[in-house]
Design a protein around this motif. Structure first.
Motif, PDB file in Angstrom:
ATOM      1  N   CYS A   1      -7.394  13.107   0.536  1.00  0.00           N
ATOM      2  CA  CYS A   1      -8.316  14.023   1.086  1.00  0.00           C
ATOM      3  C   CYS A   1      -8.528  15.293   0.178  1.00  0.00           C
ATOM      4  CB  CYS A   1      -7.548  14.583   2.306  1.00  0.00           C
ATOM      5  SG  CYS A   1      -6.960  13.169   3.512  1.00  0.00           S
TER       6      CYS A   1
ATOM      7  N   ARG B   1     -12.534   6.780  -4.026  1.00  0.00           N
ATOM      8  CA  ARG B   1     -11.374   6.536  -2.937  1.00  0.00           C
ATOM      9  C   ARG B   1     -10.055   6.807  -3.458  1.00  0.00           C
ATOM     10  NH1 ARG B   1     -10.681   5.065   2.443  1.00  0.00           N
ATOM     11  NH2 ARG B   1      -8.679   4.639   2.491  1.00  0.00           N
TER      12      ARG B   1
ATOM     13  N   VAL C   1      -0.088  -7.267  -3.765  1.00  0.00           N
ATOM     14  CA  VAL C   1       0.321  -8.358  -3.117  1.00  0.00           C
ATOM     15  C   VAL C   1      -0.845  -9.177  -2.926  1.00  0.00           C
ATOM     16  CG1 VAL C   1       1.248  -9.001  -0.775  1.00  0.00           C
ATOM     17  CG2 VAL C   1       2.381  -7.135  -2.165  1.00  0.00           C
TER      18      VAL C   1
ATOM     19  N   GLY D   1      -2.725   2.508   9.354  1.00  0.00           N
ATOM     20  CA  GLY D   1      -3.785   3.046   8.543  1.00  0.00           C
ATOM     21  C   GLY D   1      -5.371   2.634   8.969  1.00  0.00           C
ATOM     22  N   ASP D   2      -6.216   2.798   7.917  1.00  0.00           N
ATOM     23  CA  ASP D   2      -7.663   2.235   7.726  1.00  0.00           C
ATOM     24  C   ASP D   2      -7.647   1.014   8.270  1.00  0.00           C
ATOM     25  OD1 ASP D   2      -7.943   5.169   7.310  1.00  0.00           O
ATOM     26  OD2 ASP D   2      -8.896   4.547   5.457  1.00  0.00           O
TER      27      ASP D   2
ATOM     28  N   LEU E   1      -8.806   7.766   9.341  1.00  0.00           N
ATOM     29  CA  LEU E   1      -8.657   9.274   9.154  1.00  0.00           C
ATOM     30  C   LEU E   1      -6.956   9.427   8.766  1.00  0.00           C
ATOM     31  CD1 LEU E   1     -10.181  10.856  12.312  1.00  0.00           C
ATOM     32  CD2 LEU E   1     -10.852  11.007   9.870  1.00  0.00           C
ATOM     33  N   ALA E   2      -6.617  10.341   8.227  1.00  0.00           N
ATOM     34  CA  ALA E   2      -5.348  10.384   7.723  1.00  0.00           C
ATOM     35  C   ALA E   2      -4.432  10.637   8.553  1.00  0.00           C
ATOM     36  CB  ALA E   2      -5.289  11.776   6.478  1.00  0.00           C
TER      37      ALA E   2
ATOM     38  N   GLY F   1       1.005  -1.346  -0.151  1.00  0.00           N
ATOM     39  CA  GLY F   1      -0.102   0.099   0.210  1.00  0.00           C
ATOM     40  C   GLY F   1       0.886   1.091  -0.075  1.00  0.00           C
TER      41      GLY F   1
ATOM     42  N   GLU G   1       2.104  -1.006  -4.781  1.00  0.00           N
ATOM     43  CA  GLU G   1       0.866  -0.308  -4.743  1.00  0.00           C
ATOM     44  C   GLU G   1       0.070  -1.097  -5.846  1.00  0.00           C
ATOM     45  OE1 GLU G   1      -1.268   2.014  -2.945  1.00  0.00           O
ATOM     46  OE2 GLU G   1      -2.353   1.327  -4.884  1.00  0.00           O
ATOM     47  N   LYS G   2      -0.984  -1.408  -5.565  1.00  0.00           N
ATOM     48  CA  LYS G   2      -1.847  -2.291  -6.590  1.00  0.00           C
ATOM     49  C   LYS G   2      -2.506  -1.274  -7.789  1.00  0.00           C
ATOM     50  CE  LYS G   2      -6.208  -2.664  -4.253  1.00  0.00           C
ATOM     51  NZ  LYS G   2      -6.943  -1.564  -4.935  1.00  0.00           N
TER      52      LYS G   2
ATOM     53  N   SER H   1      -0.231  -1.642   4.860  1.00  0.00           N
ATOM     54  CA  SER H   1      -1.119  -0.445   5.024  1.00  0.00           C
ATOM     55  C   SER H   1      -2.149  -0.449   3.762  1.00  0.00           C
ATOM     56  CB  SER H   1      -0.232   0.927   4.801  1.00  0.00           C
ATOM     57  OG  SER H   1      -0.989   1.977   5.498  1.00  0.00           O
ATOM     58  N   PRO H   2      -3.057  -1.338   3.701  1.00  0.00           N
ATOM     59  CA  PRO H   2      -3.593  -1.448   2.231  1.00  0.00           C
ATOM     60  C   PRO H   2      -5.101  -0.496   2.480  1.00  0.00           C
ATOM     61  CG  PRO H   2      -4.083  -3.351   4.089  1.00  0.00           C
ATOM     62  CD  PRO H   2      -3.163  -2.478   4.397  1.00  0.00           C
ATOM     63  N   GLY H   3      -5.322   0.062   3.502  1.00  0.00           N
ATOM     64  CA  GLY H   3      -6.225   1.100   3.433  1.00  0.00           C
ATOM     65  C   GLY H   3      -7.667   0.446   3.619  1.00  0.00           C
TER      66      GLY H   3
ATOM     67  N   VAL I   1       0.205   4.787  -0.159  1.00  0.00           N
ATOM     68  CA  VAL I   1      -0.643   6.037   0.026  1.00  0.00           C
ATOM     69  C   VAL I   1      -0.156   6.425   1.399  1.00  0.00           C
ATOM     70  CG1 VAL I   1      -2.492   7.651  -0.338  1.00  0.00           C
ATOM     71  CG2 VAL I   1      -2.152   5.583  -1.794  1.00  0.00           C
ATOM     72  N   ALA I   2      -1.068   6.734   2.337  1.00  0.00           N
ATOM     73  CA  ALA I   2      -0.870   7.474   3.648  1.00  0.00           C
ATOM     74  C   ALA I   2       0.081   6.883   4.316  1.00  0.00           C
ATOM     75  CB  ALA I   2      -2.097   7.855   4.115  1.00  0.00           C
ATOM     76  N   GLY I   3      -0.411   5.592   4.974  1.00  0.00           N
ATOM     77  CA  GLY I   3       0.501   4.900   5.877  1.00  0.00           C
ATOM     78  C   GLY I   3       1.775   4.035   5.340  1.00  0.00           C
TER      79      GLY I   3
HETATM   80  P1  FAD Z   1      -4.727   4.375   1.922  1.00  0.00           P
HETATM   81  O1  FAD Z   1      -4.194   5.691   2.023  1.00  0.00           O
HETATM   82  O2  FAD Z   1      -6.186   4.436   1.255  1.00  0.00           O
HETATM   83  O3  FAD Z   1      -3.562   3.633   1.154  1.00  0.00           O
HETATM   84  C1  FAD Z   1      -3.865   2.155   0.713  1.00  0.00           C
HETATM   85  C2  FAD Z   1      -3.260   1.875  -0.621  1.00  0.00           C
HETATM   86  O4  FAD Z   1      -3.149   0.466  -0.373  1.00  0.00           O
HETATM   87  C3  FAD Z   1      -4.318   1.799  -1.468  1.00  0.00           C
HETATM   88  O5  FAD Z   1      -3.546   2.840  -2.554  1.00  0.00           O
HETATM   89  C4  FAD Z   1      -4.485   0.545  -2.142  1.00  0.00           C
HETATM   90  O6  FAD Z   1      -4.567   0.572  -3.572  1.00  0.00           O
HETATM   91  C5  FAD Z   1      -3.541  -0.135  -1.876  1.00  0.00           C
HETATM   92  N1  FAD Z   1      -3.280  -1.817  -1.493  1.00  0.00           N
HETATM   93  C6  FAD Z   1      -4.537  -2.263  -0.905  1.00  0.00           C
HETATM   94  N2  FAD Z   1      -4.344  -3.575  -0.944  1.00  0.00           N
HETATM   95  C7  FAD Z   1      -2.967  -3.661  -1.606  1.00  0.00           C
HETATM   96  C8  FAD Z   1      -2.584  -4.785  -2.015  1.00  0.00           C
HETATM   97  N3  FAD Z   1      -2.923  -6.019  -1.725  1.00  0.00           N
HETATM   98  N4  FAD Z   1      -1.270  -4.827  -2.550  1.00  0.00           N
HETATM   99  C9  FAD Z   1      -0.962  -3.692  -2.864  1.00  0.00           C
HETATM  100  N5  FAD Z   1      -1.445  -2.219  -2.767  1.00  0.00           N
HETATM  101  C10 FAD Z   1      -2.816  -2.646  -1.908  1.00  0.00           C
HETATM  102  N6  FAD Z   1      -8.791  11.872   6.423  1.00  0.00           N
HETATM  103  C11 FAD Z   1      -8.905  12.764   7.092  1.00  0.00           C
HETATM  104  O7  FAD Z   1      -8.291  12.622   8.169  1.00  0.00           O
HETATM  105  N7  FAD Z   1      -9.139  13.865   6.731  1.00  0.00           N
HETATM  106  C12 FAD Z   1      -9.724  14.326   5.567  1.00  0.00           C
HETATM  107  O8  FAD Z   1      -9.933  15.332   5.144  1.00  0.00           O
HETATM  108  C13 FAD Z   1      -9.792  13.261   4.686  1.00  0.00           C
HETATM  109  N8  FAD Z   1     -10.548  13.192   3.488  1.00  0.00           N
HETATM  110  C14 FAD Z   1     -10.646  12.115   2.591  1.00  0.00           C
HETATM  111  C15 FAD Z   1     -11.323  12.055   1.265  1.00  0.00           C
HETATM  112  C16 FAD Z   1     -11.600  11.244   0.766  1.00  0.00           C
HETATM  113  C17 FAD Z   1     -12.271  11.110  -0.792  1.00  0.00           C
HETATM  114  C18 FAD Z   1     -11.214   9.687   1.211  1.00  0.00           C
HETATM  115  C19 FAD Z   1     -11.116   8.698   0.092  1.00  0.00           C
HETATM  116  C20 FAD Z   1     -10.448   9.754   2.385  1.00  0.00           C
HETATM  117  C21 FAD Z   1     -10.160  10.666   3.020  1.00  0.00           C
HETATM  118  N9  FAD Z   1      -9.608  10.718   4.504  1.00  0.00           N
HETATM  119  C22 FAD Z   1      -9.503  11.908   5.204  1.00  0.00           C
HETATM  120  C23 FAD Z   1      -9.017   9.254   4.824  1.00  0.00           C
HETATM  121  C24 FAD Z   1      -7.812   9.193   4.549  1.00  0.00           C
HETATM  122  O9  FAD Z   1      -7.702   9.446   3.249  1.00  0.00           O
HETATM  123  C25 FAD Z   1      -7.537   7.733   5.025  1.00  0.00           C
HETATM  124  O10 FAD Z   1      -7.682   7.670   6.392  1.00  0.00           O
HETATM  125  C26 FAD Z   1      -6.093   7.470   4.937  1.00  0.00           C
HETATM  126  O11 FAD Z   1      -5.686   7.503   3.447  1.00  0.00           O
HETATM  127  C27 FAD Z   1      -5.891   6.135   5.241  1.00  0.00           C
HETATM  128  O12 FAD Z   1      -4.407   5.647   4.891  1.00  0.00           O
HETATM  129  P2  FAD Z   1      -4.051   4.166   4.367  1.00  0.00           P
HETATM  130  O13 FAD Z   1      -2.641   4.068   4.187  1.00  0.00           O
HETATM  131  O14 FAD Z   1      -4.438   3.235   5.569  1.00  0.00           O
HETATM  132  O15 FAD Z   1      -4.806   3.705   3.240  1.00  0.00           O
END
Ligand code: FAD
Length: 569
Positions: free
Chosen positions: A52, A143, A90, A293-294, A311-312, A17, A42-43, A121-123, A19-21
């Motif tokens: 965000c 998303r 993955v 992360g999420d 949350l981010a 993953g 990253e998939k 950190s797959p969100g 992105v954020a985490g």
């Molecule tokens: P993500 O940032 O979603 O990253 C996870 C990544 O993992 C994804 O890109 C996914 O494709 C990848 N992935 C998943 N499974 C696999 C795999 N098996 N192999 C490879 N890659 C994989 N939070 C706030 O606090 N304030 C805000 O204003 C806010 N606004 C938002 C607006 C929107 C439209 C969205 C969608 C979310 C918002 N959030 C906000 C929430 C915040 O973006 C998330 O909490 C944060 O991004 C979570 O981070 P993460 O790393 O867990 O997941």
């Protein structure tokens, strides 16, 4: 702090993953260990994009799409020496072999990669109900950038059409504003009887009014039941109360579910809310596998319960700590999370931190509401700010807060979030030495005012009653001016302006239980002190005054006429 492996024996860190985490984990790991091999999978097409910011690009507030990519692939490569592989999913974790199986979507091949440490950190993924028509090309979730591009194109094609947003949470509300900004006629649908379900209803009611003021149709208390389709597109949204809404575009904003399949199939422990269980160093039930992360459960900073907080801020902080711990074997622990969140809805901002009245234990908590100007009233541009403070009646600790207003909401929420994190009491809040000059605040900040009221309550100087209390059989004195009273009042109240109270005290029965109310709770406190010291047996103050009661669903009078309450909660 040194990395655990030397340059001769570099550690391989694999991160799932990007992105954020995941991106935070990767870059922190590199800053802590120059020699580790760091591989980020990253998939999807893009890593490190600003989730965000996506609604604001759709709405046209962010105009340059490239700005949504926070760290470009070259930055990962050149500055951080991180091997970023996009379109690489993955698909499995083999814990015994310490490998992951990776599907390279570019080449359509699968391979395995060894790891010493693995960070997940797959969100989370948007919840999509299984209803006929949901797969139509004009029904969207938001998303990632691919979703954004699809929605952006659909809005371009039908910017004068009808949009239906299902779900009045943070993303739903942001999308409502942005679609409205693009010229669409927007209807917001929410199953609960209030918008912004994380907030308490009387606070959320102000957000509902702001939506209505801007021409958004708000449909509460009914859920999505189905779609009518025509030519492969949804043409109408059908609600559980049988309402049918015209729809050229539908946005689903009904929550997210954590992406835990990988973790679950690898036998990692999941918690009570379905997220991956991690310890304070973000290690899962397998200490060589971290998660952030999420997809994970954090400890809530007030309730102490493990729960998902998508949350981010937490995702970025957790990713950073996991990245460090994975390569160094040590880091600071992840602090509990308060769920502090904020949203702008047209000209209103709403925010919360910690517990709400819905989530706090009613046996040991009370709430106080204040409505004051966001900066000195005499300085031009002062706007009312509604602040609700929830505190523990046993030890006076601050448990949570919510604020709604046009300006100054963010700083009050951040100050109170900081105070909660440092385990402050309402007495501590009265002593905060906050920056003040008339354009910025007041010598007695809204936070002080709320804390004073809470302390008066705890000290027994004033007994407060909830803003939605039943006035039946009570002597209720409204101490606002006659003009204010004529504009808005509540059935069964007597109007004696506070400045006339001493002269007109004989109009009241001192033996009766008396509730005193004003606009926001400031004048009623003075009035209550007068009545108490004139021998009234029981004097209660309506916390928050008319400005809060008018949002609780209790009957309201405008002039001589009783009107339906604005809040249906
Ligand atoms: P993500 O940032 O979603 O990253 C996870 C990544 O993992 C994804 O890109 C996914 O494709 C990848 N992935 C998943 N499974 C696999 C795999 N098996 N192999 C490879 N890659 C994989 N939070 C706030 O606090 N304030 C805000 O204003 C806010 N606004 C938002 C607006 C929107 C439209 C969205 C969608 C979310 C918002 N959030 C906000 C929430 C915040 O973006 C998330 O909490 C944060 O991004 C979570 O981070 P993460 O790393 O867990 O997941």
């Amino acid at each position: 702090m040194n990395a655990s492996a030397s340059s001769k024996n570099p550690l391989t860190l694999v991160i799932v993953g990007g992105v954020a985490g995941g991106a935070s984990a990767a870059t922190r790991a590199r800053r802590m260990d120059e020699h580790a091999r760091i591989i980020l999978y990253e998939k999807d097409e893009h890593a490190s994009f600003a989730n965000c910011g996506l609604p604001y690009y759709i709405g046209g507030e962010i105009t340059d799409r490239s700005k949504l990519i926070v760290a470009k692939p070259e930055l990962f490569r050149d500055r951080f020496n991180i091997e970023l592989h996009t379109r690489h999913e993955v698909t499995a974790i083999n814990r015994r072999e310490k490998t992951v199986t990776v599907l390279d979507r570019n080449k359509g091949i699968t391979f395995t990669q060894k790891y010493d440490k693995l960070i997940l950190s797959p969100g989370a993924s948007p919840v999509v109900p299984s209803l006929r028509g949901v797969e139509s090309s004009n029904v969207f979730s938001l998303r990632n950038l691919a979703d954004t591009d699809r929605i952006f194109a659909a809005v371009n094609a039908r910017s004068d059409g009808h949009a239906v947003v299902i779900g009045a949470g943070f993303i739903g509300l942001e999308m409502v504003e942005m679609l409205h900004r693009r010229g669409m006629k927007v209807t917001l649908v929410e199953l609960q009887k209030q918008v912004l379900p994380p907030l308490d209803p009387e606070m959320a009611s102000r957000v509902e009014q702001e939506l209505i003021r801007n021409g958004v149709k708000v449909h509460l208390g009914a859920g999505l039941a189905g779609f009518e389709t025509s030519g492969g597109n949804v043409s109408k949204v059908i609600l559980s109360d049988e309402t049918k809404l015209d729809a050229d575009l539908v946005i689903l904003g009904i929550g997210v579910k954590p992406n835990v399949k990988l973790a679950q199939e690898a036998g990692l422990a999941l918690g009570r809310t379905g997220g991956i269980v991690v310890n304070e160093y973000l290690q899962t039930s397998d200490p060589d596998i971290y998660a952030a992360g999420d997809a994970v459960e954090y400890r809530h900073g007030v309730s102490g319960l493990q729960q998902r907080i998508p949350l981010a801020g937490p995702a970025n902080r957790a990713g950073r700590l996991a990245g460090q711990h994975a390569v160094c074997g040590q880091s600071r622990p992840m602090a509990p999370v308060l769920g502090t969140a904020i949203v702008r809805v047209f000209e209103t901002t709403a925010a919360l931190t910690g517990l709400t009245q819905k989530t706090a234990d009613p046996a040991h908590s009370r709430a106080i509401w204040v409505t004051t100007n966001h900066h000195a009233g005499y300085y031009p541009g002062a706007k009312p700010l509604n602040l609700k403070l929830i505190y523990d009646t046993r030890d006076s600790r601050v448990l949570g807060a919510q604020a709604v207003g046009a300006q100054g909401v963010d700083k009050r929420m951040d100050v109170i979030a900081t105070a909660i994190q440092l385990k402050a009491t309402v007495y501590d809040l009265t002593e905060l030495d906050l920056a003040y000059a008339p354009p910025f605040g007041s010598a007695k900040d809204p936070i002080h005012m709320a804390a004073f009221a809470a302390c008066n309550d705890l000290d027994g100087l004033m007994t407060t009653v909830r803003p939605d209390v039943d006035f039946e059989n009570m002597q209720v004195v409204d101490v606002r001016t006659a003009k204010e009273f004529a504009e808005l009042s509540f059935p069964g109240t007597i109007n004696i302006p506070v400045d006339e109270l001493r002269q007109r005290i004989g109009e009241l029965d001192p033996k009766k239980e008396t509730i005193v109310t004003c606009a926001s709770g400031v004048r009623s406190y003075v009035a209550a002190r007068i009545l108490e010291q004139h021998g009234f047996s029981t004097v209660l103050e309506l916390t928050g005054g008319a400005s809060v009661r008018s949002h609780t669903g209790q009957p309201v009078k405008r002039g001589k006429e009783e009107v339906p309450p604005p809040c249906r909660a």
